[in-house]
Design an enzyme around this catalytic site. Structure first.
Site, short mmCIF file in Angstrom:
data_model
loop_
_atom_site.label_atom_id
_atom_site.label_comp_id
_atom_site.label_asym_id
_atom_site.label_seq_id
_atom_site.Cartn_x
_atom_site.Cartn_y
_atom_site.Cartn_z
N ASP A 15 0.90 -1.05 0.03
CA ASP A 15 0.04 0.00 0.04
C ASP A 15 0.95 1.26 -0.22
O ASP A 15 1.91 1.25 0.54
CB ASP A 15 -0.82 -0.11 1.23
CG ASP A 15 -1.96 0.80 1.12
OD1 ASP A 15 -2.02 1.68 0.31
OD2 ASP A 15 -2.89 1.00 2.27
N ARG A 26 -11.82 2.51 8.69
CA ARG A 26 -10.57 2.69 8.17
C ARG A 26 -10.49 3.84 7.02
O ARG A 26 -9.60 3.80 6.21
CB ARG A 26 -9.75 1.55 7.54
CG ARG A 26 -8.39 1.42 7.76
CD ARG A 26 -7.56 0.63 6.63
NE ARG A 26 -6.27 0.61 6.85
CZ ARG A 26 -5.46 0.21 6.03
NH1 ARG A 26 -5.68 -0.35 4.78
NH2 ARG A 26 -4.15 -0.07 6.40
N TRP A 66 -4.48 -8.75 -3.84
CA TRP A 66 -5.75 -8.37 -3.72
C TRP A 66 -6.39 -8.24 -2.74
O TRP A 66 -6.67 -8.96 -1.87
CB TRP A 66 -6.45 -9.01 -4.78
CG TRP A 66 -7.96 -8.72 -5.34
CD1 TRP A 66 -8.76 -8.31 -4.55
CD2 TRP A 66 -8.13 -8.20 -6.63
NE1 TRP A 66 -10.10 -8.11 -5.24
CE2 TRP A 66 -9.48 -7.78 -6.75
CE3 TRP A 66 -7.61 -8.29 -7.86
CZ2 TRP A 66 -10.29 -7.37 -7.77
CZ3 TRP A 66 -8.22 -8.06 -8.89
CH2 TRP A 66 -9.57 -7.57 -8.92
N ASP A 67 -6.36 -6.78 -2.21
CA ASP A 67 -6.76 -6.60 -0.68
C ASP A 67 -8.14 -5.99 -0.73
O ASP A 67 -8.98 -5.56 -1.56
CB ASP A 67 -5.78 -5.43 -0.08
CG ASP A 67 -5.74 -5.73 1.52
OD1 ASP A 67 -6.39 -6.44 2.13
OD2 ASP A 67 -4.77 -5.31 1.95
N ASN A 92 -10.30 -3.96 2.72
CA ASN A 92 -9.83 -3.48 3.97
C ASN A 92 -11.26 -3.22 4.83
O ASN A 92 -10.92 -2.39 5.78
CB ASN A 92 -9.13 -2.70 4.23
CG ASN A 92 -7.53 -3.51 4.10
OD1 ASN A 92 -7.46 -4.34 4.78
ND2 ASN A 92 -6.49 -2.99 3.40
N CYS A 104 -6.39 -11.38 -0.06
CA CYS A 104 -6.15 -10.44 1.30
C CYS A 104 -7.41 -9.88 1.74
O CYS A 104 -8.12 -8.95 0.80
CB CYS A 104 -4.83 -9.57 1.50
SG CYS A 104 -4.39 -8.89 2.72
N GLY A 128 -7.54 -7.61 5.10
CA GLY A 128 -7.02 -7.37 6.47
C GLY A 128 -6.49 -8.56 6.96
O GLY A 128 -6.82 -9.13 8.03
N GLY A 129 -5.58 -9.24 6.19
CA GLY A 129 -5.10 -10.53 6.58
C GLY A 129 -6.26 -11.74 5.98
O GLY A 129 -6.49 -11.74 4.83
N ASP A 185 -3.23 -10.67 9.34
CA ASP A 185 -2.41 -9.59 9.31
C ASP A 185 -1.45 -9.74 10.73
O ASP A 185 -0.59 -8.91 11.03
CB ASP A 185 -3.13 -8.19 9.93
CG ASP A 185 -3.45 -7.74 8.22
OD1 ASP A 185 -2.66 -8.04 7.40
OD2 ASP A 185 -4.16 -6.51 8.43
C1 GLA Z 1 -4.22 -4.84 4.75
C2 GLA Z 1 -3.37 -6.03 4.75
C3 GLA Z 1 -1.94 -5.86 4.86
C4 GLA Z 1 -1.44 -4.50 4.40
C5 GLA Z 1 -2.38 -3.35 4.38
C6 GLA Z 1 -2.09 -2.20 3.50
O1 GLA Z 1 -4.50 -4.83 6.18
O2 GLA Z 1 -3.65 -7.31 5.42
O3 GLA Z 1 -0.97 -6.87 5.04
O4 GLA Z 1 -1.51 -4.61 2.89
O5 GLA Z 1 -3.72 -3.82 4.43
O6 GLA Z 1 -3.04 -1.07 3.89
#
Ligand code: GLA
Length: 719
Positions: free
Chosen positions: A361, A437, A471-472, A474, A519, A521-522, A541
């Site tokens: 990020d 967030r 690919w997140d 959150n 992904c 947030g983990g 995470d």
């Molecule tokens: C999430 C992911 C982390 C990281 C952050 C970046 O929390 O799980 O590994 O990539 O976002 O903002």
């Protein structure tokens, strides 16, 4: 094999049978699910005149009631008072759904919807049973996809509205399983951000149990994978079966015990996906539920899941098969980096043997913290001090691959995208949307927003040499409403997931060399749906090796360990502030994809040399690991111990971590599993037969220090 004799469908897998019967009025009853039997059977349920269990008029018998029969697909309005798999409101507001057998077909292939993830590949067979309600003009096809050489099948529905008006669904579950008798335990995996998938085993005797996610994602809080085990079932013996919803949105899992002590198990899309409107002529396909079976305990069940998923669910490409060791800059820099810092990290990592540098990020828009720029997927060249392409080229010139973090389903209010398209943010018209967030949800159900994000991703991938994407996602979904489409909440929620899958499919198909890592947030979206597209998923995470060992141990019940994104991070750990020796951090990352999440510039030469050796060791053993089964040996207050055993049993990796030590400690003995009893293995420089290691056992020789571990490759020296 799928057979149809005397109105009974019989699915036979390696060790199990699943049977259904069409009764004399065309109702599809569930007859049997369990250890393989050769005969076709009808439901074991006694048919009696039972008080307050009404009789459907078409079946003019006081001994016949939907209320006490095992039904293959339960509905409302037919005198069954248990929870239905399908609840629909017809165009005239009535709720009765009277589904009767119409026809069936058997195919020699695994059938899968184009829109949704699911089981694929050779060796499958599909049974499609068509049921119809002629009065209310609904057609339901139940698909059963069987892989006969496995103990597994999947099930899903295709529902068509053939009526003149709209059908409003209040429940649309893919699986409904009526267990006529038996004593069971339910195993579920609950948790929270940074501590996902805790193992829960409890007696299944509550009247009703509901375990659902209403977060628009499969969630950290409860995973859409469940195990039902006979009460006596252990890791090594007894009957157990699992259910995985192949879906990444809200879900609903429900167990109810009825008045006759039968259980109904329901799994499917969640209430957040309701009400779902099916207009005249429209069809919906529900997500698959994968069912696996074991008559040899939970560990065998896990290995069945692992084999099936690796062969018939998870997307594979050249890079994923190579299992590259990556370094991710997140915990090394967070948002505080420029191109030079990144290149230095990559250069040092290369010396350690790392294959892939991942830029996390903070590389786009004007993102220097988590408050802005989501949606502005163009590089911040000022911050990087160079273009993204030249950063990627410089990494490639070092002989490394280049990966990038994105979070496509999100939008920041402080972004160019939001300023230009405020109505692309998911929100209800009259209330302020909920932020999480500091970010909001991009309404990808809106065609224009969808094509924007699709083009943004394709532009990146067309113009920059990218080998990997993280690919997140959150935040949880709230304010599920499309300001532009204004569709019902359920249609919006489900279309959101379909659009996500569509995007992932574009990358999977058009950029097939790219390795995708999921992904949220983990591990907030660690589910079978995502695994279809992303062969690895960042497991949590939480990178503390002690906590990780726990999360990996528990996750291994229902997911293959080869998919666990697992990295060695810096100490003190950023989530638990604990200092764990590098050997132990590395040992745990070995039971996953193995990567680094630290600044290699900041570690001691000694740790650097150790990591170099470990990376080499991982690379030389990773092919064997991919081809291994995992055995959970022990998880106690003191020790967590795993053994992975190559399928040909020629080698095994023993991993153990000592979590707590007392003065004058108890010795730690373990009995190994899964080895060949007749092979001789070298373990800690001694030779033992497999049978000795599995029966007499082994004492674990931990070093005298805090949080020591063992990561030892045992080789068969004589077979
Ligand atoms: C999430 C992911 C982390 C990281 C952050 C970046 O929390 O799980 O590994 O990539 O976002 O903002």
């Amino acid at each position: 094999m799928i057979a149809f004799n005397n109105n009974i469908f019989h699915l036979t897998g390696k060790d199990f049978s699943y049977q259904m019967m069409i009764d004399e009025k065309g109702v599809l009853l569930h007859s049997y699910y369990g250890k393989r039997i050769e005969e076709e059977v009808s439901p074991i349920t006694e048919q009696k005149d039972r008080g307050f269990s009404p009789n459907a008029l078409f079946f003019d018998k006081r001994t016949y009631s939907y209320d006490s029969l095992p039904l293959e697909l339960s509905t409302l309005g037919m005198g069954d008072f248990r929870k239905p798999a399908i609840a629909v409101e017809n165009e005239d507001n009535s709720i009765t759904l009277n589904l009767r057998y119409h026809s069936h077909e058997i195919f020699n292939e695994a059938k899968k919807s184009e829109l949704l993830p699911g089981l694929y590949g050779g060796g499958g067979e599909t049974l499609v049973i068509t049921l119809k309600d002629d009065a209310y003009c609904i057609e339901v096809k139940i698909y059963y996809v069987l892989f006969p050489s496995y103990n597994a099948f999947s099930r899903y529905l295709e529902i068509k509205n053939l009526a003149e008006g709209d059908k409003t669904f209040h429940s649309l579950s893919s699986t409904s399983l009526d267990l006529s008798f038996g004593k069971y335990d339910l195993i579920s995996f609950t948790g929270r951000h940074c501590f996902e998938r805790n193992f829960n085993r409890s007696k299944m005797d509550a009247l009703t149990l509901n375990a659902s996610s209403s977060r628009g994602t499969s969630s950290h809080q409860i995973n859409p994978a469940f195990i039902i085990a006979e009460r006596e079932t252990t890791e090594d013996t007894g009957i157990a079966f699992s259910l995985h919803l192949v879906y990444s949105g809200s879900f609903n899992f429900n167990i109810s015990k009825d008045q006759y002590s039968s259980y109904r198990v329901i799994l499917g899309m969640g209430d957040e996906n309701m009400p779902y409107i099916l207009k005249k002529g429209e069809m919906i396909t529900t997500p698959q539920v994968i069912h696996t079976f074991s008559d040899k305990g939970l560990n065998n069940l896990s290995n069945t899941i692992s084999d099936l998923f690796k062969e018939h669910l998870i997307n594979k490409n050249t890079l994923s098969c190579k299992a590259p060791v990556l370094i991710n800059n997140w915990e090394a820099t967070y948002f505080d980096f420029d191109g030079t810092k990144l290149i230095n990290i990559a250069r040092k990592a290369k010396k350690l043997g790392v294959d892939l540098f991942v830029l996390d990020d903070g590389w786009f828009g004007k993102r220097n913290d988590d408050k802005s720029s989501l949606g502005d997927w163009f590089a911040n060249e000022e911050k990087l001090g160079m273009s993204l392409s030249s950063l990627s080229d410089r990494i490639h010139k070092m002989g490394m691959k280049f990966g990038l973090w994105i979070e496509p389903e999100m939008i920041s209010r402080d972004s160019k995208l939001y300023r230009e398209h405020p109505d692309w943010l998911m929100r209800t018209p009259k209330q302020e949307p909920v932020k999480s967030r500091d970010q909001y949800i991009l309404d990808i159900t809106n065609d224009e927003a969808f094509s924007y994000i699709k083009n943004a991703i394709c532009n990146l991938l067309d113009n920059v040499k990218i080998d990997y994407i993280k690919w997140d996602m959150n935040r949880s979904l709230s304010d599920i409403y499309s300001p532009v489409n204004r569709t019902k909440r359920g249609n919006t929620a489900h279309n959101f997931v379909l659009r996500l899958y569509h995007l992932l499919n574009i990358v999977k198909t058009n950029y097939s060399n790219i390795l995708l890592e999921g992904c949220s947030g983990g591990g907030g979206r660690f589910d079978a749906g995502m695994l279809y597209y992303t062969p690895q998923i960042w497991l949590s995470d939480n990178t503390d090796a002690l906590n990780r060992a726990e999360i990996q141990y528990n996750s291994s019940y229902v997911y293959p360990f080869s998919a666990f994104g697992a990295h060695v991070s810096a100490v003190p750990n950023h989530q638990t502030y604990r200092t764990i020796p590098i050997e132990t951090r590395s040992a745990i990352a070995f039971l996953g994809t193995y990567g680094l999440e630290l600044d290699p510039e900041k570690i001691s030469d000694e740790d650097g040399n150790f990591l170099k050796t470990e990376i080499k060791r991982f690379k030389s053993y990773s092919n064997k690991l991919k081809n291994s089964h995992l055995y959970r040996i022990e998880k106690s207050q003191y020790v967590t111990c795993f053994l992975t055993v190559e399928k040909n049993r020629k080698s095994a990796l023993l991993t153990a971590i000592l979590k707590e030590r007392e003065g004058n400690p108890l010795p730690i003995y373990v009995k190994l599993k899964g080895l060949d009893p007749n092979y001789t293995y070298s373990v800690f420089d001694k030779l033992y037969k497999g049978s000795t290691l599995m029966n007499y056992g082994l004492s674990l020789p931990f070093e005298n220090k805090e949080y020591p571990s063992i990561s030892y490759i045992m080789k068969a020296v004589k077979s």
